[in-house]
Design a protein around this motif. Structure first.
Motif, short mmCIF file in Angstrom:
data_model
loop_
_atom_site.label_atom_id
_atom_site.label_comp_id
_atom_site.label_asym_id
_atom_site.label_seq_id
_atom_site.Cartn_x
_atom_site.Cartn_y
_atom_site.Cartn_z
N ILE A 438 0.83 -1.20 0.00
CA ILE A 438 0.00 0.00 0.00
C ILE A 438 0.87 1.25 0.00
O ILE A 438 2.06 1.21 0.32
N LYS A 439 0.25 2.36 -0.37
CA LYS A 439 0.93 3.66 -0.36
C LYS A 439 0.66 4.32 1.00
O LYS A 439 -0.48 4.60 1.34
N GLU A 440 1.73 4.56 1.74
CA GLU A 440 1.60 5.21 3.04
C GLU A 440 1.88 6.71 2.91
O GLU A 440 2.30 7.19 1.86
N GLY A 441 1.68 7.43 3.98
CA GLY A 441 1.91 8.87 3.96
C GLY A 441 0.63 9.65 3.76
O GLY A 441 -0.48 9.14 3.91
N ASP A 442 0.78 10.91 3.39
CA ASP A 442 -0.36 11.81 3.25
C ASP A 442 -1.22 11.42 2.06
O ASP A 442 -0.77 10.77 1.11
N VAL A 443 -2.46 11.85 2.11
CA VAL A 443 -3.41 11.58 1.04
C VAL A 443 -3.78 12.90 0.37
O VAL A 443 -3.92 13.93 1.03
N GLU A 444 -3.92 12.86 -0.95
CA GLU A 444 -4.28 14.05 -1.72
C GLU A 444 -5.65 13.84 -2.35
O GLU A 444 -5.83 12.96 -3.19
N ILE A 445 -6.63 14.62 -1.91
CA ILE A 445 -7.98 14.55 -2.47
C ILE A 445 -8.03 15.38 -3.74
O ILE A 445 -7.58 16.52 -3.77
N SER A 624 -9.24 17.13 14.76
CA SER A 624 -9.38 15.90 14.00
C SER A 624 -8.77 14.70 14.70
O SER A 624 -8.86 13.59 14.21
N VAL A 625 -8.14 14.91 15.87
CA VAL A 625 -7.54 13.81 16.59
C VAL A 625 -8.66 12.83 17.00
O VAL A 625 -9.64 13.21 17.59
N GLY A 626 -8.50 11.57 16.71
CA GLY A 626 -9.49 10.56 17.07
C GLY A 626 -10.41 10.21 15.91
O GLY A 626 -11.10 9.21 15.98
N ALA A 627 -10.48 11.03 14.84
CA ALA A 627 -11.30 10.69 13.69
C ALA A 627 -10.57 9.66 12.84
O ALA A 627 -9.40 9.38 13.03
N VAL A 628 -11.33 9.09 11.86
CA VAL A 628 -10.73 8.10 10.97
C VAL A 628 -9.69 8.80 10.09
O VAL A 628 -9.98 9.80 9.44
N THR A 629 -8.47 8.30 10.10
CA THR A 629 -7.40 8.87 9.30
C THR A 629 -6.83 7.80 8.40
O THR A 629 -7.05 6.60 8.62
N LYS A 630 -6.08 8.22 7.40
CA LYS A 630 -5.45 7.26 6.51
C LYS A 630 -4.46 6.38 7.26
O LYS A 630 -4.32 5.19 6.96
N LYS A 631 -3.78 6.95 8.25
CA LYS A 631 -2.82 6.16 9.03
C LYS A 631 -3.53 5.05 9.78
O LYS A 631 -3.03 3.91 9.86
N ASN A 632 -4.73 5.34 10.33
CA ASN A 632 -5.50 4.29 11.00
C ASN A 632 -5.82 3.16 10.03
O ASN A 632 -5.68 1.98 10.36
N ALA A 633 -6.28 3.55 8.83
CA ALA A 633 -6.64 2.53 7.82
C ALA A 633 -5.41 1.74 7.39
O ALA A 633 -5.46 0.51 7.24
N ASP A 634 -4.27 2.44 7.20
CA ASP A 634 -3.04 1.74 6.82
C ASP A 634 -2.61 0.76 7.90
O ASP A 634 -2.16 -0.36 7.61
N PRO A 657 -12.28 11.82 -4.35
CA PRO A 657 -11.42 10.79 -4.94
C PRO A 657 -9.95 11.03 -4.62
O PRO A 657 -9.50 12.17 -4.51
N SER A 658 -9.20 9.94 -4.51
CA SER A 658 -7.78 10.02 -4.19
C SER A 658 -7.08 8.81 -4.77
O SER A 658 -7.57 7.67 -4.64
N VAL A 659 -5.93 9.03 -5.39
CA VAL A 659 -5.15 7.93 -5.96
C VAL A 659 -4.75 6.95 -4.86
O VAL A 659 -4.92 5.73 -4.99
N GLU A 660 -4.21 7.48 -3.76
CA GLU A 660 -3.70 6.63 -2.69
C GLU A 660 -4.82 5.80 -2.05
O GLU A 660 -4.65 4.61 -1.77
N LEU A 661 -5.98 6.42 -1.85
CA LEU A 661 -7.09 5.71 -1.20
C LEU A 661 -7.66 4.63 -2.11
O LEU A 661 -7.95 3.51 -1.66
N TYR A 662 -7.86 4.95 -3.40
CA TYR A 662 -8.36 3.93 -4.33
C TYR A 662 -7.38 2.76 -4.44
O TYR A 662 -7.78 1.59 -4.46
N TYR A 663 -6.08 3.07 -4.50
CA TYR A 663 -5.06 2.04 -4.64
C TYR A 663 -5.05 1.14 -3.39
O TYR A 663 -5.07 -0.10 -3.49
#
Length: 855
Positions: A438-445, A624-634, A657-663
């Motif tokens: 998977i692609k880790e790091g920040d997500v770009e919407i 935003s602390v405690g909300a669903v984040t990409k790091k949680n999903a990763d 839409p996001s490349v990293e999230l779809y991937y």
């Protein structure tokens, strides 16, 4: 009059919409001490998840819950059907002491939206009127189960099980759906029972959610809480009357023991409630199984509704090379019990055992999906051969008759081999590869409606580039002069550095790094005021800070706020108490003080709005602390919790839409063996980032696991090269390349015009020509990518099997059978229910819109 009625209807609709999908809380406003009461939360939809109860004061003890129940109702008026549904969460609480207490709002996710209830205020006064001092139940009138007193007998009408079969008369091998439903008026918490081995049936249990969701049904005028407890799909293997015997279940019912003091039970680790076991007998069912009519010689044993297709991997090979024919039998019926289809290869072919792949799933309709048979053979002599069509005969339950369906035949051209006859080769996969991580790091919407190429901004940039270039030269000269004044430069950088440090401090706060947080905020405050006042840090004190800020016309409240922030940092590093609350307070004080000082010193509304924007960004980071984040999903993905990762990635994709999230979502589906959804999400990621090698590799891996192996139609080599160039970058990447190229070309022109040396002038000339050409082609490629992105004609087949028909009519002949995971291009989008599509090999046909999902 009609106009007023229309306005009234619109107003009524707006009121209904505004009141839809609310989390409604219901609880008594006043109870007595020692009294039990119900707390219920209701939301008007059944698509709910992630319910979270608010904070409950210690004086209101949660005895049991939540109990989840769902309710649906249907109404037909003048031929128009309407329906409503809701889910209710019920808790039982006990009020232990007098006072007024508030239960904070509860939260739930309904239809993808997070809803919050109102806070509940409950006043506890007096004492319960119960005779023995044990808690009684607050009187209400809902349909929830009542906690009965221990020893109360459980009658047959209080708790029973109904058994139903969707068919009582079937043919042999025709599926029967058996359903067990529980009806209860008591507090049932557990039910144990097992279907015995049945003679004459092939039985499979349908997986149902372990968390049972009750709804209300009326039986003989009484409202029961009802739930579907288990379901089975049974295929009768014998004829005649087949008996499904009765089953005795053991239920566990909670009753209230009023002889136990609840406070004494709580202190001694006991309970004021007892469990009662109750035997519940589910009645048996008789199924009449009729024999099938006289069976044809080539009968496959299939009963249901089926289709068949076949593919060959090569049509031209050499002798002693393998050829594979894939036969797919799909549909609904007893797919797991059918006979293997027969492929009649020519006599001088060596044949191998078929590789069988089960792509079926159990549903309430029976076994649904596809059975895949890969037949491998090796021709030993050259020549032209024909492999006849594969036939499949089954009994169609919809027409009560036998049907024979067949695939197309194949012609195979075998050339002379290379002389390596007689080798026993292994034609299995040479290498088992895995998908890229998977692609880790920040997500770009990405906003698909806001494409940079072709926008007003893009053309404006191109039109003023020459003027901007001249302006850049002037700005560079001015900047060089300004940089000579180190003091002014330091002042200008002060706010930027302070903002950066406070952002880092917010991250420390989110991580609960107590001491590091206060150290960072303290250094930020000292560093900011040192730069702004041009005083070394070692010479700063609170007194000279106050004096210097007052000389800059900073008001006393702001100065006091700034000094107070420094005092808080110095004190709270070692102070006990609410660490998180102290950090939030210190952070807000420091940020507010810096913003007010900056606004006064700059005197610019524009700068003020920018500082305020920075503050909002930092505040959002903290909130935003405690909300669903990409790091949680990763993290869930890396732990192997793929279903939770899928849920988190899909929640994040609701933002855009996001490349990293779809991937990453494609990877998660791939790990759960849901290849169709994996292909769909890889395709969506590739649409946004066509040049990403990881996406292309994983997409190929997923496609290799799909059923259909469709060879794309041939094209000229230069067309393939052109498409490869276009797909090297996305539309905005090509637009950015074009902008960069024209800038470099302008710089090269300046070098050509003003460089003192001939070599530099030649280099400037040729580089200008090259970059102008790249600029032109980048615009062409960007245009191509924009057309692909905006039109989005690609789609993925999501139905287990679907027929491409000659005309958009349900009973039209199916020319081609395609299966889940295959890609199609929509070439006619004018009809709502049907789409004309084209396969990668050029074949066309009409398909139901419900059987595909657009990329």
């Amino acid at each position: 009059m009609k106009r007023y009625l229309l306005i009234l209807q619109l107003c009524l609709f707006c009121v209904i919409v505004s009141n839809a999908q609310k989390l409604i809380v219901n609880a008594p406003s006043r109870v007595s001490a020692g009294e039990n009461f119900r707390l219920t939360y209701t939301v008007s939809t059944q698509n709910v998840s992630d319910f979270r109860l608010g904070s409950v004061p210690e004086a209101l003890e949660v005895i049991t819950g939540p109990y989840t129940s769902s309710q649906s109702s249907f109404q037909m008026i003048n031929g128009h059907t309407s329906s409503t549904s809701s889910v209710t969460y019920t808790f039982i609480l006990c009020a232990s002491k007098n006072g007024t207490f508030t239960i904070s709002p509860a939260h739930v996710v309904a239809n993808g939206r997070r809803l919050a209830s109102k806070a509940v205020k409950i006043t506890v006064s007096g004492a319960s009127q119960s005779g023995n001092g044990s808690p009684r139940m607050h009187d209400d009138s809902d349909n929830q189960p009542r906690l009965r007193e221990a020893g109360t007998p459980i009658q047959g009408g209080d708790l029973f099980i109904k058994v139903s079969a969707n068919k009582r008369r079937v043919h042999e091998q025709e599926p029967v759906l058996l359903t067990y439903k529980v009806y209860t008026l008591v507090d049932l918490t557990e039910l144990e029972g097992k279907m015995p081995d049945l003679t004459g049936f092939h039985t499979q249990e349908i997986p149902l959610p372990q968390q049972k969701s009750y709804h209300i049904e009326r039986v003989n005028g009484r409202a029961y809480r009802c739930v579907t407890w288990s379901q089975y799909v049974m295929y009768p293997q014998m004829t005649g009357k087949l008996e499904i015997p009765s089953i005795t279940f053991t239920g566990t019912v909670i009753q209230q023991n009023r002889n136990v003091d609840p406070f004494e039970a709580f202190l001694n680790g006991g309970s004021g409630y007892i469990e009662v076991k109750k035997k519940i007998k589910a009645p048996g069912v008789t199924i009449q199984v009729e024999p099938l009519p006289k069976r044809p010689a080539n009968f496959s044993g299939g009963v249901g509704k089926f289709n068949i297709s076949a593919q060959i991997n090569k049509k031209e090979i050499k002798a002693n090379e393998p050829v594979t024919i894939r036969v797919v039998v799909g549909g609904i019926g007893n797919l797991k019990l059918i006979k293997q289809p027969v492929v009649n290869f020519p006599k001088d072919f060596d044949k191998y055992d078929a590789k069988i792949t089960d792509k079926t799933k159990l549903t309430s309709n029976g076994v649904e999906g596809n059975m895949i048979y890969d037949f491998l053979a090796v021709p030993r002599n050259q020549g032209k051969y024909e492999i006849p069509a594969v036939e499949f005969t089954y009994y169609d339950v919809s027409t009560n008759s036998y049907k024979t369906i067949k695939t197309q035949s194949f012609k195979l051209d075998v050339a002379k081999g290379d002389g390596s006859a007689g080798l026993s080769a292994d034609y299995s996969d040479l290498k088992n590869q895995d998908i890229h991580p998977i692609k880790e790091g920040d997500v770009e919407i990405q906003d698909l409606t806001d494409i940079f190429y072709g926008s007003t901004s893009y053309w404006a940039i191109l039109s003023v580039l020459f003027a901007m270039f001249a302006g850049v030269l002037i700005l560079f000269r001015k900047r060089a002069i300004n940089n000579a004044n180190i003091t002014d430069l330091r002042k200008k950088k002060a706010n930027r550095i302070a903002t950066k440090r406070l952002k880092y401090a917010s991250q420390l706060m989110a991580a609960n790094e107590h001491e590091k947080f206060y150290d960072e905020v303290l250094r930020t405050l000292w560093g900011y005021v040192s730069a702004k006042l041009n005083i070394p840090v070692e010479r700063l004190s609170k007194d000279n800070i106050s004096e210097n800020l007052m000389s800059k016309d900073i008001d006393e409240n702001t100065i006091s706020m700034f000094i107070h922030a420094i005092d808080e940092c110095e004190y709270n590093r070692y102070a006990p108490g609410d660490i998180k609350g102290n950090m939030n307070q210190t952070f807000e004080t420091a940020m507010s003080a810096i913003i007010k000082i900056e606004n006064t010193l700059s005197g610019s509304k524009k700068n003020s709005s920018k500082r305020f924007l920075v503050f909002l960004v930092l505040f959002c980071i903290c909130a935003s602390v405690g909300a669903v984040t990409k790091k949680n999903a990763d993290d869930e993905y890396k732990k192997g919790h793929y279903q939770q990762a899928i849920k988190d990635y899909e929640e994040l994709l609701k933002k855009g839409p996001s490349v990293e999230l779809y991937y990453n979502l494609g990877n998660s589906y791939y790990r759960t063996d849901n290849i169709t959804r994996a292909v769909l999400n890889y395709e969506r990621a590739l649409l946004l980032a066509p040049g990403d090698a990881d996406i292309r590799f994983n997409l190929q891996m997923a496609r290799s696991k799909t059923i259909d192996k469709i060879t794309p139609k041939s094209e000229m080599f230069f067309v393939t090269w052109y498409k490869s160039l276009v797909n090297l970058a996305s539309v905005d990447q090509w637009a950015s390349i074009a902008i960069v190229c024209i800038v470099v070309a302008l710089i090269s022109v300046l070098i050509y015009l003003f460089a003192p040396k001939l070599v530099l002038r030649k280099a400037g000339f040729y580089s200008a020509v090259v970059f102008v050409l790249v600029f032109v082609f980048s615009n062409i490629f960007a245009y191509e990518q924009k057309q692909i992105l905006t039109n989005r004609t690609g789609a993925i087949v999501i139905s287990p099997s679907a027929g491409l028909r000659k005309t958009p009519v349900a009973n039209s002949e199916a020319m081609v059978i395609v299966h889940e995971g295959s890609r199609v291009e929509i070439i006619d989008d004018t009809m709502k229910d049907w789409k004309q599509v084209e396969l990668e090999d050029g074949r066309e046909g009409w398909i139901l819109n419900s059987q595909i999902e657009r990329i």
